[in-house]
Design a protein around this motif. Structure first.
Motif, mmCIF file in Angstrom:
data_model
loop_
_atom_site.group_PDB
_atom_site.id
_atom_site.type_symbol
_atom_site.label_atom_id
_atom_site.label_comp_id
_atom_site.label_asym_id
_atom_site.label_seq_id
_atom_site.Cartn_x
_atom_site.Cartn_y
_atom_site.Cartn_z
ATOM 1 N N LEU A 78 -34.214 -20.909 50.501
ATOM 2 C CA LEU A 78 -32.886 -21.532 50.475
ATOM 3 C C LEU A 78 -32.736 -22.537 49.335
ATOM 4 O O LEU A 78 -31.681 -23.169 49.208
ATOM 5 C CB LEU A 78 -32.609 -22.232 51.813
ATOM 6 N N GLY A 79 -33.764 -22.685 48.523
ATOM 7 C CA GLY A 79 -33.697 -23.613 47.396
ATOM 8 C C GLY A 79 -33.825 -25.068 47.802
ATOM 9 O O GLY A 79 -33.329 -25.965 47.101
ATOM 10 N N LEU A 80 -34.509 -25.319 48.928
ATOM 11 C CA LEU A 80 -34.593 -26.675 49.454
ATOM 12 C C LEU A 80 -35.991 -27.288 49.321
ATOM 13 O O LEU A 80 -36.262 -28.344 49.908
ATOM 14 C CB LEU A 80 -34.200 -26.688 50.939
ATOM 15 N N ALA A 81 -36.857 -26.652 48.560
ATOM 16 C CA ALA A 81 -38.244 -27.102 48.501
ATOM 17 C C ALA A 81 -38.360 -28.558 48.062
ATOM 18 O O ALA A 81 -39.252 -29.286 48.530
ATOM 19 C CB ALA A 81 -39.051 -26.200 47.566
ATOM 20 N N ASP A 82 -37.464 -28.998 47.174
ATOM 21 C CA ASP A 82 -37.546 -30.380 46.692
ATOM 22 C C ASP A 82 -36.738 -31.357 47.553
ATOM 23 O O ASP A 82 -36.743 -32.560 47.278
ATOM 24 C CB ASP A 82 -37.061 -30.456 45.245
ATOM 25 N N ARG A 83 -36.065 -30.846 48.601
ATOM 26 C CA ARG A 83 -35.250 -31.717 49.456
ATOM 27 C C ARG A 83 -35.822 -31.843 50.866
ATOM 28 O O ARG A 83 -35.359 -32.701 51.643
ATOM 29 C CB ARG A 83 -33.819 -31.160 49.562
ATOM 30 N N VAL A 84 -36.797 -30.998 51.195
ATOM 31 C CA VAL A 84 -37.357 -30.958 52.551
ATOM 32 C C VAL A 84 -38.817 -31.387 52.494
ATOM 33 O O VAL A 84 -39.584 -30.911 51.649
ATOM 34 C CB VAL A 84 -37.242 -29.552 53.165
ATOM 35 N N ARG A 85 -39.191 -32.265 53.404
ATOM 36 C CA ARG A 85 -40.567 -32.739 53.479
ATOM 37 C C ARG A 85 -41.150 -32.347 54.838
ATOM 38 O O ARG A 85 -40.600 -32.696 55.886
ATOM 39 C CB ARG A 85 -40.598 -34.263 53.318
ATOM 40 N N PHE A 86 -42.240 -31.600 54.825
ATOM 41 C CA PHE A 86 -42.955 -31.248 56.043
ATOM 42 C C PHE A 86 -44.017 -32.317 56.264
ATOM 43 O O PHE A 86 -44.954 -32.444 55.462
ATOM 44 C CB PHE A 86 -43.580 -29.866 55.920
ATOM 45 N N VAL A 87 -43.880 -33.084 57.333
ATOM 46 C CA VAL A 87 -44.726 -34.264 57.491
ATOM 47 C C VAL A 87 -45.840 -34.071 58.506
ATOM 48 O O VAL A 87 -46.647 -34.980 58.716
ATOM 49 C CB VAL A 87 -43.884 -35.498 57.861
ATOM 50 N N GLY A 88 -45.921 -32.891 59.147
ATOM 51 C CA GLY A 88 -47.020 -32.618 60.055
ATOM 52 C C GLY A 88 -46.859 -33.287 61.402
ATOM 53 O O GLY A 88 -45.769 -33.732 61.786
ATOM 54 N N PHE A 89 -47.975 -33.364 62.124
ATOM 55 C CA PHE A 89 -47.976 -33.971 63.455
ATOM 56 C C PHE A 89 -48.144 -35.475 63.294
ATOM 57 O O PHE A 89 -49.203 -35.960 62.912
ATOM 58 C CB PHE A 89 -49.115 -33.399 64.302
ATOM 59 N N VAL A 90 -47.089 -36.219 63.578
ATOM 60 C CA VAL A 90 -47.108 -37.668 63.410
ATOM 61 C C VAL A 90 -46.499 -38.319 64.647
ATOM 62 O O VAL A 90 -45.764 -37.693 65.406
ATOM 63 C CB VAL A 90 -46.319 -38.117 62.161
ATOM 64 N N SER A 91 -46.802 -39.581 64.820
ATOM 65 C CA SER A 91 -46.140 -40.355 65.869
ATOM 66 C C SER A 91 -44.689 -40.580 65.459
ATOM 67 O O SER A 91 -44.424 -41.033 64.336
ATOM 68 C CB SER A 91 -46.841 -41.696 66.043
ATOM 69 N N PRO A 92 -43.728 -40.266 66.347
ATOM 70 C CA PRO A 92 -42.326 -40.518 65.990
ATOM 71 C C PRO A 92 -42.079 -41.957 65.569
ATOM 72 O O PRO A 92 -41.292 -42.213 64.656
ATOM 73 C CB PRO A 92 -41.570 -40.169 67.263
ATOM 74 N N ALA A 93 -42.765 -42.898 66.209
ATOM 75 C CA ALA A 93 -42.559 -44.310 65.889
ATOM 76 C C ALA A 93 -42.975 -44.659 64.474
ATOM 77 O O ALA A 93 -42.521 -45.663 63.923
ATOM 78 C CB ALA A 93 -43.325 -45.188 66.880
ATOM 79 N N SER A 94 -43.801 -43.803 63.863
ATOM 80 C CA SER A 94 -44.252 -44.097 62.501
ATOM 81 C C SER A 94 -43.223 -43.713 61.447
ATOM 82 O O SER A 94 -43.278 -44.236 60.323
ATOM 83 C CB SER A 94 -45.571 -43.375 62.216
ATOM 84 N N ILE A 95 -42.300 -42.811 61.780
ATOM 85 C CA ILE A 95 -41.333 -42.391 60.765
ATOM 86 C C ILE A 95 -39.888 -42.725 61.123
ATOM 87 O O ILE A 95 -39.039 -42.836 60.235
ATOM 88 C CB ILE A 95 -41.451 -40.880 60.452
ATOM 89 N N LEU A 96 -39.577 -42.909 62.419
ATOM 90 C CA LEU A 96 -38.184 -43.152 62.804
ATOM 91 C C LEU A 96 -37.571 -44.407 62.179
ATOM 92 O O LEU A 96 -36.355 -44.420 61.931
ATOM 93 C CB LEU A 96 -38.059 -43.207 64.322
ATOM 94 N N PRO A 97 -38.346 -45.457 61.900
ATOM 95 C CA PRO A 97 -37.710 -46.593 61.212
ATOM 96 C C PRO A 97 -37.091 -46.227 59.871
ATOM 97 O O PRO A 97 -36.181 -46.908 59.394
ATOM 98 C CB PRO A 97 -38.874 -47.578 61.030
ATOM 99 N N GLY A 98 -37.565 -45.141 59.252
ATOM 100 C CA GLY A 98 -37.019 -44.730 57.965
ATOM 101 C C GLY A 98 -35.979 -43.641 58.035
ATOM 102 O O GLY A 98 -35.498 -43.151 57.003
ATOM 103 N N VAL A 99 -35.577 -43.247 59.247
ATOM 104 C CA VAL A 99 -34.662 -42.122 59.442
ATOM 105 C C VAL A 99 -33.239 -42.636 59.650
ATOM 106 O O VAL A 99 -33.014 -43.629 60.343
ATOM 107 C CB VAL A 99 -35.120 -41.268 60.647
ATOM 108 N N ASP A 100 -32.267 -41.927 59.081
ATOM 109 C CA ASP A 100 -30.850 -42.281 59.232
ATOM 110 C C ASP A 100 -30.137 -41.442 60.279
ATOM 111 O O ASP A 100 -29.215 -41.930 60.953
ATOM 112 C CB ASP A 100 -30.135 -42.127 57.885
#
Length: 376
Positions: free
Chosen positions: A252-274
């Motif tokens: 879909l041409g999204l390779a530079d817009r999508v980040r696969f972050v693996g198995f992580v704690s939601p609390a570790s990334i949700l502060p940076g999510v909009d």
């Protein structure tokens, strides 16, 4: 007189919402009124290991029941019955389809009170899943009580034949982050995953599984990305459709817009999510969704299962019909384009969790179910 002894029978394939909900209950102050033991079906690939480790860290004794492709239900039921006799178990709490079947069979061998937690009914996966659904419905009908995660799941259990008098509600509960993440936590989470200060981050936190519809989320995000060059998509989780999703993102041409972050704690990334995206075809109440709401993140989600019970359309998020990529894209675009609206909806989402979906509410509900059974 000692505490009542409870055996939790769990079939954990990979760590997800069911496992997290179980751990939240075991960690609650109300759960200390009971003596808990965990019997986990031991799969050949060790998929249950993360769950077992966290349960053991809570001080819960853990035993394994051999499990494999042969699905040795009778042998597992005999193991549970033997354990119940030796440990003085009076109540069995089953989690997941095979655990429900094992508990129902064991209760035919020894006198046990039984409760099963019900989260979501999966369908559309061929005859094997349909057969499992029929077997699970029969097992649930043999339980003393069934604890449904939401009203939608309770109604589906009733529709599948479980007597209404045996159905109870037991939400999973969600704690607010303490302390609330501030600007420093936001910048750290975003910098760690390559988001620039002006980027708008959409995240989907879910096991890579067909019903979670990562394909739909990618197609919706592709439409958003066409008009919003600063939009970014983080996909967190693991599972069998992960590689197919990577391939689709590239196509879909999204390779530079999508980040696969693996198995992580939601609390570790949700502060940076909009914005949180949920594109599932079927759900109970996804814990990633309630955790995002607790972090003040507004939601764009499909209107399935118990999602409308926690997300109020136009107040704490936006809901769309399942399977409609254009509608999901429109909801995402609305939130991506409106920072002020995101703030208002995010505050409403957090307020809902604090008032109606707290761990205290969840623990009281589950303790009431246990006490109702133990008083019989």
């Amino acid at each position: 007189m000692g505490r009542p002894c409870v055996a939790h029978v769990v079939h954990s394939v990979q760590f997800g919402g069911m496992e997290e909900a179980t751990l939240r209950w075991l960690a609650s102050p109300a759960a200390r009124r009971y003596e808990h033991h965990l019997l986990c079906l031991a799969t050949p690939d060790g998929g249950e290991t993360p769950f077992v480790r966290r349960a053991a860290a809570l001080g819960v004794p853990v035993a394994s029941v051999p499990w494999g492709r042969g699905r040795p239900l009778l042998a597992a039921a005999r193991s549970l019955a033997r354990f119940a006799r030796e440990a003085g178990v009076t109540l069995v709490h089953a989690q997941n389809t095979y655990a429900d079947l094992i508990a129902a069979l064991a209760a035919m061998r020894v006198p046990l009170r039984t409760v099963a937690s019900a989260y979501v009914w999966w369908s559309g996966h061929g005859w094997r899943r349909d057969l499992l659904n029929r077997l699970e419905a029969r097992a649930l009908c043999r339980m003393n009580l069934v604890a449904a995660q939401c009203e939608a799941t309770r109604e589906e259990c009733r529709r599948r034949g479980v007597p209404a008098a045996r159905l109870r509600i037991a939400i999973s509960g969600q704690a607010l982050p303490d302390p609330p993440p501030g600007p420093a936590a936001r910048e750290a989470a975003r910098a760690g995953l390559g988001a620039a200060p002006g980027d708008v981050v959409v995240a989907k936190l879910a096991r890579f599984w067909p019903d979670k519809r990562h394909d739909l989320a990618l197609e919706a995000f592709r439409q958003v990305a066409l008009h919003c060059p600063r939009a970014r998509l983080w996909l967190a989780g693991v599972g069998p459709t992960l590689e197919a999703t990577r391939t689709l993102a590239a196509r879909l041409g999204l390779a530079d817009r999508v980040r696969f972050v693996g198995f992580v704690s939601p609390a570790s990334i949700l502060p940076g999510v909009d914005v949180l995206a949920s594109a599932s075809d079927a759900e109970g109440v996804p814990l990633a969704l309630t955790e995002a709401m607790a972090h003040g993140v507004p939601v764009a989600a499909t209107r399935v299962g118990g999602v409308p019970e926690v997300v109020s359309h136009g107040v704490s998020g936006l809901l769309v019909a399942p399977g409609d990529a254009a509608a999901l894209a429109g909801a995402l675009a609305t939130l991506v384009d409106d920072a002020r609206g995101r703030g208002i909806m995010g505050a409403s989402a957090r307020d809902f969790i604090a008032r109606h979906y707290s761990p205290d509410v969840a623990a009281r509900q589950m303790a009431a179910i246990y006490d109702e059974l133990l008083d019989r």
